[in-house]
Design a protein around this motif. Structure first.
Motif, PDB file in Angstrom:
ATOM      1  N   GLU A  36     -42.739   9.286  -7.963  1.00  0.00           N
ATOM      2  CA  GLU A  36     -41.926   8.183  -8.497  1.00  0.00           C
ATOM      3  C   GLU A  36     -41.176   8.590  -9.756  1.00  0.00           C
ATOM      4  OE1 GLU A  36     -44.622   4.969  -9.187  1.00  0.00           O
ATOM      5  OE2 GLU A  36     -45.198   4.927  -7.064  1.00  0.00           O
ATOM      6  N   ILE A  37     -41.837   9.345 -10.648  1.00  0.00           N
ATOM      7  CA  ILE A  37     -41.197   9.568 -11.966  1.00  0.00           C
ATOM      8  C   ILE A  37     -40.273  10.782 -11.999  1.00  0.00           C
ATOM      9  CG2 ILE A  37     -42.985   8.371 -13.287  1.00  0.00           C
ATOM     10  CD1 ILE A  37     -43.696  11.418 -14.228  1.00  0.00           C
ATOM     11  N   LEU A  38     -40.587  11.838 -11.244  1.00  0.00           N
ATOM     12  CA  LEU A  38     -39.788  13.062 -11.414  1.00  0.00           C
ATOM     13  C   LEU A  38     -38.314  12.860 -11.072  1.00  0.00           C
ATOM     14  CD1 LEU A  38     -42.221  15.962 -10.415  1.00  0.00           C
ATOM     15  CD2 LEU A  38     -41.577  15.137 -12.694  1.00  0.00           C
ATOM     16  N   PRO A  39     -37.970  12.044 -10.079  1.00  0.00           N
ATOM     17  CA  PRO A  39     -36.534  11.844  -9.821  1.00  0.00           C
ATOM     18  C   PRO A  39     -35.776  11.197 -10.984  1.00  0.00           C
ATOM     19  CG  PRO A  39     -37.832  11.155  -7.924  1.00  0.00           C
ATOM     20  CD  PRO A  39     -38.804  11.412  -9.038  1.00  0.00           C
ATOM     21  N   ARG A  40     -36.503  10.605 -11.944  1.00  0.00           N
ATOM     22  CA  ARG A  40     -35.818   9.981 -13.089  1.00  0.00           C
ATOM     23  C   ARG A  40     -35.361  11.010 -14.126  1.00  0.00           C
ATOM     24  NH1 ARG A  40     -40.378   5.820 -14.776  1.00  0.00           N
ATOM     25  NH2 ARG A  40     -41.006   5.137 -12.708  1.00  0.00           N
ATOM     26  N   PHE A  41     -35.844  12.241 -14.026  1.00  0.00           N
ATOM     27  CA  PHE A  41     -35.456  13.283 -14.988  1.00  0.00           C
ATOM     28  C   PHE A  41     -34.270  14.070 -14.432  1.00  0.00           C
ATOM     29  CE2 PHE A  41     -39.875  12.366 -15.895  1.00  0.00           C
ATOM     30  CZ  PHE A  41     -39.926  12.368 -17.276  1.00  0.00           C
ATOM     31  N   ASP A  42     -33.428  14.553 -15.352  1.00  0.00           N
ATOM     32  CA  ASP A  42     -32.321  15.378 -14.863  1.00  0.00           C
ATOM     33  C   ASP A  42     -32.542  16.864 -15.089  1.00  0.00           C
ATOM     34  OD1 ASP A  42     -31.782  15.370 -17.589  1.00  0.00           O
ATOM     35  OD2 ASP A  42     -29.985  14.131 -17.423  1.00  0.00           O
ATOM     36  N   CYS A  43     -33.653  17.232 -15.712  1.00  0.00           N
ATOM     37  CA  CYS A  43     -33.982  18.650 -15.841  1.00  0.00           C
ATOM     38  C   CYS A  43     -35.474  18.795 -16.124  1.00  0.00           C
ATOM     39  CB  CYS A  43     -33.155  19.330 -16.937  1.00  0.00           C
ATOM     40  SG  CYS A  43     -33.365  18.621 -18.575  1.00  0.00           S
ATOM     41  N   ALA A  44     -35.952  20.030 -15.971  1.00  0.00           N
ATOM     42  CA  ALA A  44     -37.377  20.300 -16.190  1.00  0.00           C
ATOM     43  C   ALA A  44     -37.526  21.685 -16.784  1.00  0.00           C
ATOM     44  CB  ALA A  44     -38.146  20.229 -14.873  1.00  0.00           C
ATOM     45  N   VAL A  45     -38.609  21.858 -17.555  1.00  0.00           N
ATOM     46  CA  VAL A  45     -38.944  23.166 -18.129  1.00  0.00           C
ATOM     47  C   VAL A  45     -40.390  23.467 -17.789  1.00  0.00           C
ATOM     48  CG1 VAL A  45     -39.262  24.471 -20.275  1.00  0.00           C
ATOM     49  CG2 VAL A  45     -37.316  22.906 -20.060  1.00  0.00           C
ATOM     50  N   ARG A  52     -45.030  31.419 -11.285  1.00  0.00           N
ATOM     51  CA  ARG A  52     -45.531  32.475 -10.396  1.00  0.00           C
ATOM     52  C   ARG A  52     -46.663  32.000  -9.492  1.00  0.00           C
ATOM     53  NH1 ARG A  52     -44.159  35.495 -15.114  1.00  0.00           N
ATOM     54  NH2 ARG A  52     -46.254  35.453 -15.960  1.00  0.00           N
ATOM     55  N   VAL A  53     -47.233  30.816  -9.759  1.00  0.00           N
ATOM     56  CA  VAL A  53     -48.255  30.274  -8.842  1.00  0.00           C
ATOM     57  C   VAL A  53     -47.628  29.977  -7.482  1.00  0.00           C
ATOM     58  CG1 VAL A  53     -49.777  28.304  -8.396  1.00  0.00           C
ATOM     59  CG2 VAL A  53     -49.690  29.310 -10.691  1.00  0.00           C
ATOM     60  N   ALA A  54     -46.403  29.437  -7.497  1.00  0.00           N
ATOM     61  CA  ALA A  54     -45.770  29.036  -6.229  1.00  0.00           C
ATOM     62  C   ALA A  54     -44.253  29.064  -6.395  1.00  0.00           C
ATOM     63  CB  ALA A  54     -46.234  27.631  -5.835  1.00  0.00           C
ATOM     64  N   PRO A  55     -43.663  30.278  -6.512  1.00  0.00           N
ATOM     65  CA  PRO A  55     -42.231  30.341  -6.830  1.00  0.00           C
ATOM     66  C   PRO A  55     -41.345  29.666  -5.777  1.00  0.00           C
ATOM     67  CG  PRO A  55     -43.210  32.558  -6.662  1.00  0.00           C
ATOM     68  CD  PRO A  55     -44.307  31.584  -6.476  1.00  0.00           C
ATOM     69  N   GLU A  56     -41.661  29.872  -4.522  1.00  0.00           N
ATOM     70  CA  GLU A  56     -40.800  29.308  -3.469  1.00  0.00           C
ATOM     71  C   GLU A  56     -40.850  27.784  -3.494  1.00  0.00           C
ATOM     72  OE1 GLU A  56     -38.707  31.184  -2.128  1.00  0.00           O
ATOM     73  OE2 GLU A  56     -37.838  29.550  -0.956  1.00  0.00           O
ATOM     74  N   TRP A  57     -42.050  27.253  -3.675  1.00  0.00           N
ATOM     75  CA  TRP A  57     -42.214  25.796  -3.742  1.00  0.00           C
ATOM     76  C   TRP A  57     -41.448  25.247  -4.951  1.00  0.00           C
ATOM     77  CZ3 TRP A  57     -43.932  22.022  -7.043  1.00  0.00           C
ATOM     78  CH2 TRP A  57     -44.200  20.774  -6.470  1.00  0.00           C
ATOM     79  N   MET A  58     -41.555  25.939  -6.079  1.00  0.00           N
ATOM     80  CA  MET A  58     -40.852  25.491  -7.289  1.00  0.00           C
ATOM     81  C   MET A  58     -39.341  25.452  -7.050  1.00  0.00           C
ATOM     82  SD  MET A  58     -42.953  25.041  -9.895  1.00  0.00           S
ATOM     83  CE  MET A  58     -44.354  25.584 -10.828  1.00  0.00           C
ATOM     84  N   ARG A  59     -38.857  26.462  -6.347  1.00  0.00           N
ATOM     85  CA  ARG A  59     -37.415  26.555  -6.150  1.00  0.00           C
ATOM     86  C   ARG A  59     -36.913  25.496  -5.185  1.00  0.00           C
ATOM     87  NH1 ARG A  59     -35.452  31.103  -8.139  1.00  0.00           N
ATOM     88  NH2 ARG A  59     -33.544  30.818  -6.958  1.00  0.00           N
ATOM     89  N   THR A  60     -37.686  25.228  -4.132  1.00  0.00           N
ATOM     90  CA  THR A  60     -37.148  24.387  -3.058  1.00  0.00           C
ATOM     91  C   THR A  60     -37.673  22.955  -3.085  1.00  0.00           C
ATOM     92  OG1 THR A  60     -38.894  25.132  -1.567  1.00  0.00           O
ATOM     93  CG2 THR A  60     -36.811  26.358  -1.512  1.00  0.00           C
ATOM     94  N   ARG A  61     -38.862  22.720  -3.649  1.00  0.00           N
ATOM     95  CA  ARG A  61     -39.492  21.395  -3.531  1.00  0.00           C
ATOM     96  C   ARG A  61     -39.627  20.646  -4.846  1.00  0.00           C
ATOM     97  NH1 ARG A  61     -43.058  21.470   0.803  1.00  0.00           N
ATOM     98  NH2 ARG A  61     -43.402  19.270   0.372  1.00  0.00           N
ATOM     99  N   LEU A  62     -39.598  21.368  -5.959  1.00  0.00           N
ATOM    100  CA  LEU A  62     -39.805  20.706  -7.250  1.00  0.00           C
ATOM    101  C   LEU A  62     -38.454  20.302  -7.841  1.00  0.00           C
ATOM    102  CD1 LEU A  62     -41.843  19.951  -9.549  1.00  0.00           C
ATOM    103  CD2 LEU A  62     -41.204  22.110 -10.598  1.00  0.00           C
ATOM    104  N   MET A  63     -38.159  19.025  -7.810  1.00  0.00           N
ATOM    105  CA  MET A  63     -36.916  18.486  -8.356  1.00  0.00           C
ATOM    106  C   MET A  63     -35.680  19.226  -7.837  1.00  0.00           C
ATOM    107  SD  MET A  63     -38.277  17.723 -12.255  1.00  0.00           S
ATOM    108  CE  MET A  63     -36.709  17.158 -12.872  1.00  0.00           C
ATOM    109  N   PRO A  64     -35.544  19.338  -6.508  1.00  0.00           N
ATOM    110  CA  PRO A  64     -34.366  20.031  -5.973  1.00  0.00           C
ATOM    111  C   PRO A  64     -33.081  19.317  -6.412  1.00  0.00           C
ATOM    112  CG  PRO A  64     -35.522  18.826  -4.230  1.00  0.00           C
ATOM    113  CD  PRO A  64     -36.388  18.753  -5.458  1.00  0.00           C
ATOM    114  N   GLY A  65     -32.062  20.112  -6.667  1.00  0.00           N
ATOM    115  CA  GLY A  65     -30.783  19.540  -7.110  1.00  0.00           C
ATOM    116  C   GLY A  65     -30.722  19.316  -8.605  1.00  0.00           C
ATOM    117  N   LYS A  66     -31.858  19.435  -9.308  1.00  0.00           N
ATOM    118  CA  LYS A  66     -31.871  19.286 -10.753  1.00  0.00           C
ATOM    119  C   LYS A  66     -32.007  20.670 -11.393  1.00  0.00           C
ATOM    120  CE  LYS A  66     -32.214  14.748 -10.315  1.00  0.00           C
ATOM    121  NZ  LYS A  66     -33.427  13.980 -10.623  1.00  0.00           N
ATOM    122  N   LEU A  67     -31.671  20.733 -12.693  1.00  0.00           N
ATOM    123  CA  LEU A  67     -31.845  22.008 -13.386  1.00  0.00           C
ATOM    124  C   LEU A  67     -33.319  22.239 -13.697  1.00  0.00           C
ATOM    125  CD1 LEU A  67     -30.911  24.520 -14.919  1.00  0.00           C
ATOM    126  CD2 LEU A  67     -30.556  23.061 -16.931  1.00  0.00           C
TER     127      LEU A  67
END
Ligand SMILES: NC(=O)c1ccc[n+]([C@@H]2O[C@H](COP(=O)([O-])OP(=O)(O)OC[C@H]3O[C@@H](n4cnc5c(N)ncnc54)[C@H](OP(=O)(O)O)[C@@H]3O)[C@@H](O)[C@H]2O)c1
Length: 180
Positions: A36-45, A52-67
């Motif tokens: 619910e909350i992550l789509p409200r952010f426009d970027c993440a750090v 390195r725990v899950a680079p592919e997941w981070m790239r494709t599934r974690l806030m896709p379309g956001k910086l």
């Protein structure tokens, strides 16, 4: 720009269960809440070790379309994985990262860990609020929420059950840091 530290922790303050990478210990309620909350952010750090725990997941599934910005002391090592305005790697300090994001027009940054990155931002006074999912678990050891030695007073902003055993606690630093 607001920087919100988002983390799930055990009752004894760990963001990992022992030395297991990732945060598989978290509840369904926390997963729903993050959805619910992550789509409200426009970027993440987040930090290089979390990446390195899950680079592919981070790239494709974690806030896709956001910086997404990865803090690393070796950004050159990731040159082939970097994409401007989408997935960036930096060795900048927390104030430099915040200034850069603000100057590019970003308004809400989710600070997603892990512990080293949380500590670096907190110690630099670069966190506006902490949104902590408190899971009803005790681990005894693991990666601490904020490794290092410091003493930061917080104000409780709100407390809310996410389900029967899991609490969402929101805090703000009691006195704003130099970068806020
Ligand atoms: N429960 C939760 O909510 C939650 C949230 C996030 C992460 N986690 C878990 O926490 C663990 C990782 O936490 P962690 O504390 O070990 O690592 P981390 O904070 O994710 O990453 C540490 C890395 O960030 C980079 N870094 C840190 N400070 C820096 C600075 N001042 N300048 C430039 N780069 C800097 C370095 O990357 P390089 O090594 O590339 O130089 C360092 O090794 C993982 O298992 C992850 O899954 C849990």
């Amino acid at each position: 720009m607001k920087v919100i530290l988002v983390a799930a922790i055990s009752l004894d303050g760990f963001i990992t269960r022992h030395d297991e990478p990732g945060s598989d210990f978290t509840s369904e309620a926390d997963s729903r809440y993050l959805g619910e909350i992550l789509p409200r952010f426009d970027c993440a750090v987040f930090g290089g070790r979390s990446y390195r725990v899950a680079p592919e997941w981070m790239r494709t599934r974690l806030m896709p379309g956001k910086l997404r910005v990865v803090m690393t002391r070796s950004p050159d090592r990731y040159a082939g994985q970097a994409e401007r305005d989408s997935f960036e790697f930096t060795d900048g300090s927390p104030p430099d990262i915040v200034d850069d994001l603000r100057s590019r027009g970003f308004r809400a940054c989710a600070l997603l860990g892990g512990g080293q990155v949380y500590s670096a931002f907190l110690q630099a006074g670069c966190v506006d609020e902490l949104w902590l999912t408190l899971e009803a678990r005790l681990f005894g050891n693991g990666t601490p929420l904020c490794p290092g030695s410091f003493d930061l007073s917080l104000r409780l902003l709100s407390h809310q059950p996410l389900d029967g055993d899991t609490l969402l606690l929101k805090y703000a630093p009691a006195s704003p840091g130099p970068n806020l």
